[in-house]
Design a protein around this motif. Structure first.
Motif, mmCIF file in Angstrom:
data_model
loop_
_atom_site.group_PDB
_atom_site.id
_atom_site.type_symbol
_atom_site.label_atom_id
_atom_site.label_comp_id
_atom_site.label_asym_id
_atom_site.label_seq_id
_atom_site.Cartn_x
_atom_site.Cartn_y
_atom_site.Cartn_z
ATOM 1 N N ARG A 1 -10.806 1.643 4.459
ATOM 2 C CA ARG A 1 -9.550 1.709 3.710
ATOM 3 C C ARG A 1 -8.979 0.336 3.400
ATOM 4 N NH1 ARG A 1 -5.542 3.123 6.082
ATOM 5 N NH2 ARG A 1 -6.221 3.047 8.254
ATOM 6 N N LYS A 2 -9.195 -0.638 4.316
ATOM 7 C CA LYS A 2 -8.613 -1.967 4.136
ATOM 8 C C LYS A 2 -9.675 -3.035 4.302
ATOM 9 C CE LYS A 2 -3.987 -0.740 5.824
ATOM 10 N NZ LYS A 2 -2.898 -1.116 6.777
ATOM 11 N N LEU A 3 -9.750 -3.933 3.334
ATOM 12 C CA LEU A 3 -10.653 -5.083 3.411
ATOM 13 C C LEU A 3 -9.867 -6.340 3.067
ATOM 14 C CD1 LEU A 3 -13.431 -6.424 3.675
ATOM 15 C CD2 LEU A 3 -13.835 -5.878 1.271
ATOM 16 N N LYS A 4 -9.848 -7.292 4.009
ATOM 17 C CA LYS A 4 -9.138 -8.552 3.803
ATOM 18 C C LYS A 4 -10.103 -9.705 4.033
ATOM 19 C CE LYS A 4 -4.892 -6.483 5.646
ATOM 20 N NZ LYS A 4 -3.826 -6.602 6.680
ATOM 21 N N ILE A 5 -10.293 -10.500 3.005
ATOM 22 C CA ILE A 5 -11.151 -11.686 3.092
ATOM 23 C C ILE A 5 -10.289 -12.871 2.681
ATOM 24 C CG2 ILE A 5 -13.269 -12.790 2.294
ATOM 25 C CD1 ILE A 5 -14.294 -9.978 1.564
ATOM 26 N N SER B 1 -4.101 4.735 -9.080
ATOM 27 C CA SER B 1 -3.316 4.865 -7.845
ATOM 28 C C SER B 1 -2.700 3.545 -7.420
ATOM 29 C CB SER B 1 -4.197 5.407 -6.701
ATOM 30 O OG SER B 1 -4.715 6.680 -6.999
ATOM 31 N N LEU B 2 -3.000 2.473 -8.149
ATOM 32 C CA LEU B 2 -2.567 1.135 -7.734
ATOM 33 C C LEU B 2 -1.046 1.031 -7.741
ATOM 34 C CD1 LEU B 2 -4.034 -1.531 -6.961
ATOM 35 C CD2 LEU B 2 -3.567 -2.323 -9.280
ATOM 36 N N ARG B 3 -0.496 0.572 -6.602
ATOM 37 C CA ARG B 3 0.955 0.428 -6.467
ATOM 38 C C ARG B 3 1.394 -1.035 -6.408
ATOM 39 N NH1 ARG B 3 1.845 2.910 -1.280
ATOM 40 N NH2 ARG B 3 3.913 2.065 -1.566
ATOM 41 N N GLU B 4 0.527 -1.915 -5.897
ATOM 42 C CA GLU B 4 0.867 -3.332 -5.807
ATOM 43 C C GLU B 4 -0.296 -4.173 -6.336
ATOM 44 O OE1 GLU B 4 2.319 -4.733 -2.077
ATOM 45 O OE2 GLU B 4 3.594 -2.979 -1.729
ATOM 46 N N LEU C 1 -3.918 -4.441 -4.419
ATOM 47 C CA LEU C 1 -4.945 -5.404 -4.805
ATOM 48 C C LEU C 1 -4.325 -6.796 -4.885
ATOM 49 C CD1 LEU C 1 -7.778 -6.211 -5.815
ATOM 50 C CD2 LEU C 1 -7.045 -5.552 -8.129
ATOM 51 N N TYR C 2 -4.842 -7.704 -4.065
ATOM 52 C CA TYR C 2 -4.365 -9.088 -4.050
ATOM 53 C C TYR C 2 -5.556 -10.018 -4.292
ATOM 54 C CZ TYR C 2 -0.109 -7.287 -1.852
ATOM 55 O OH TYR C 2 1.049 -6.595 -1.591
ATOM 56 N N ILE C 3 -5.515 -10.760 -5.362
ATOM 57 C CA ILE C 3 -6.509 -11.805 -5.630
ATOM 58 C C ILE C 3 -5.721 -13.097 -5.802
ATOM 59 C CG2 ILE C 3 -8.367 -12.602 -7.132
ATOM 60 C CD1 ILE C 3 -8.920 -9.713 -7.858
ATOM 61 N N LEU D 1 -7.156 -4.088 -0.806
ATOM 62 C CA LEU D 1 -8.161 -5.133 -0.958
ATOM 63 C C LEU D 1 -7.472 -6.466 -1.176
ATOM 64 C CD1 LEU D 1 -11.059 -6.185 -1.358
ATOM 65 C CD2 LEU D 1 -10.899 -5.474 -3.748
ATOM 66 N N ARG D 2 -7.763 -7.428 -0.296
ATOM 67 C CA ARG D 2 -7.203 -8.773 -0.407
ATOM 68 C C ARG D 2 -8.347 -9.787 -0.416
ATOM 69 N NH1 ARG D 2 -1.639 -9.508 1.213
ATOM 70 N NH2 ARG D 2 -0.678 -7.486 1.651
ATOM 71 N N ILE D 3 -8.430 -10.557 -1.465
ATOM 72 C CA ILE D 3 -9.366 -11.682 -1.558
ATOM 73 C C ILE D 3 -8.508 -12.919 -1.810
ATOM 74 C CG2 ILE D 3 -11.411 -12.626 -2.686
ATOM 75 C CD1 ILE D 3 -12.039 -9.966 -1.512
#
Length: 412
Positions: free
Chosen positions: A134-138, A204-207, A185-187, A160-162
């Motif tokens: 559910r959560k991936l942070k790199i 479904s994207l909220r942020e 989604l954070y890039i 997802l955070r890259i």
């Protein structure tokens, strides 16, 4: 010693500067659910388990500040109950399992933070995916040069955070197409990234935050399809010239919008006026050659507005004066060439808080009649505005009588 603690469920090993190896009997802790290893700078090897005997109950593993660790914990692939894996500040870690992490079928959260020597992240394959991820942070993986392999098959992904992956240049064209469940989604700070694939399927994207990606000259296509979006942050794009081709009118759930620090930006998005849910907006710090703020539409129901200028700006954008019924908080920052606040400020009848900061040539407030029309104004803060502060700091100076009725006046 470990064989005498077979019922152990949580183990924390930390602040062991000379510890270089963990005992081989670690895998005998078959009931262990949480394992934390932190601040063990000499630790080189972590024997988690073996194929024949593992840790069937291990749910959470955190490895932090183990600078000499260069390889993935051995046997981790057999911990099929693992739900959270967090690896932080392992400066020497270079290699992840060649076959990917797909055997971790229960994994829900994966964090790789400050591992600057990791170049490749094999997540999964098409034949065997990670159905629960559910959560991936790199974050701060500076040598990472490619998108996590097989991430497109993790269709349950929600966050997802890259961030700060300086060597990341290209993303697969279909990198985001299967992530219909993605909510955040954070890039950010991927300065060499040249493009972000389409957001068409992210309903479904909220942020969404795209920040500090200097290689980008435009936003990804498909933004108008993100109809569930509540928070949108765009900033620190030093090669973005125009957003005029971006129509945000379909983003009817948008509550928060930030467009900040785009040093070549001349044109803002269209459709802002129709955003009936938008209540907070942070905007400004654009192309410094502009002598007026780019035209933009301000929704009538806006409650909080932070607006940042640049040296050549001599006045606030006219659009603000139409926010007469809902605007409660106004922050004015860095309008260096502005000498006086406009008289139409008195039209902002709902204003409760006014902050004025870093306007070095500002000397005059509107007339006393205008200031007294702001009957709801409770707090006025004047910060780092030397010329205005001198004239309004105390009773008897020219501007003081205009604001002496305000209950809370702050300044420095």
């Amino acid at each position: 010693m470990l064989e005498k603690n077979q019922n152990l469920r949580s183990l924390h090993i930390g602040e062991c500067e000379k510890l270089s190896h963990l005992p081989d009997e670690l895998h005998t802790l078959r009931l262990l659910e949480e394992l934390t290893l932190e601040n063990c700078p000499s630790l080189e090897f972590i024997p988690i388990t073996t194929q024949s005997q593992g840790m069937p109950c291990l749910r959470k593993l955190k490895i932090e500040n183990c600078e000499k660790l260069s390889s993935w914990p051995s046997g981790l692939e057999y911990c099929t109950s693992l739900q959270e894996l967090d690896i932080e500040n392992c400066q020497n870690l270079r290699y992840l399992p060649v076959d990917g992490l797909q055997t971790l079928i229960s994994l829900e959260e994966l964090t790789l933070f400050d591992c600057p020597n990791i170049e490749f992240i094999p997540i999964t394959t098409q034949s065997q995916s990670m159905p629960c991820l559910r959560k991936l942070k790199i974050q701060n993986c500076e040598k990472l040069s490619s998108w996590p392999n097989g991430l497109e098959y993790c269709t349950s992904l929600q966050e997802l955070r890259i961030e700060n992956c300086q060597n990341l240049r290209h993303l697969p064209v279909d990198a985001l197409q299967n992530h219909v469940s993605l909510e955040e989604l954070y890039i950010e700070d991927c300065t060499n990234l040249e493009a972000i694939p389409s957001l068409d399927n992210l309903t479904s994207l909220r942020e969404l935050s795209i920040w500090g990606c200097d290689g980008l000259t435009s936003l990804p296509s498909g933004l108008q399809s993100c109809t569930s979006l509540k928070k949108l942050t765009i900033g620190k794009f030093h090669n973005l010239i125009s957003l005029a081709d971006v129509d945000v009118s379909r983003l009817q759930s948008l509550f928060y919008l930030q467009i900040l620090d785009c040093r070549k930006l001349k044109y803002l998005p269209t459709g802002l006026r129709s955003l009936t849910s938008l209540e907070r907006m942070i905007i400004g710090k654009f192309w410094e050659e502009l002598d007026s703020f780019p035209a933009f539409e301000l929704p009538s129901q806006i409650r909080e507005l932070d607006i940042t200028g640049w040296p050549k700006l001599k006045s606030l954008p006219q659009e603000i004066q139409h926010s007469t019924t809902c605007l409660e908080k106004l922050i004015i920052y860095s309008f260096d060439s502005m000498e006086a606040l406009p008289e139409w400020l008195g039209n902002l009848s709902s204003l409760i808080r006014l902050n004025i900061s870093d306007c070095k040539n500002l000397m005059y407030l509107p007339t006393i009649e205008v200031m007294q029309r702001l009957t709801k104004l409770e707090t006025l803060r004047i910060s780092r505005c030397p010329r205005l502060a001198e004239s309004s700091a105390k009773e008897g100076v020219p501007e003081w009588h205009k604001i002496s009725h305000i209950p809370n006046i702050r300044g420095n």
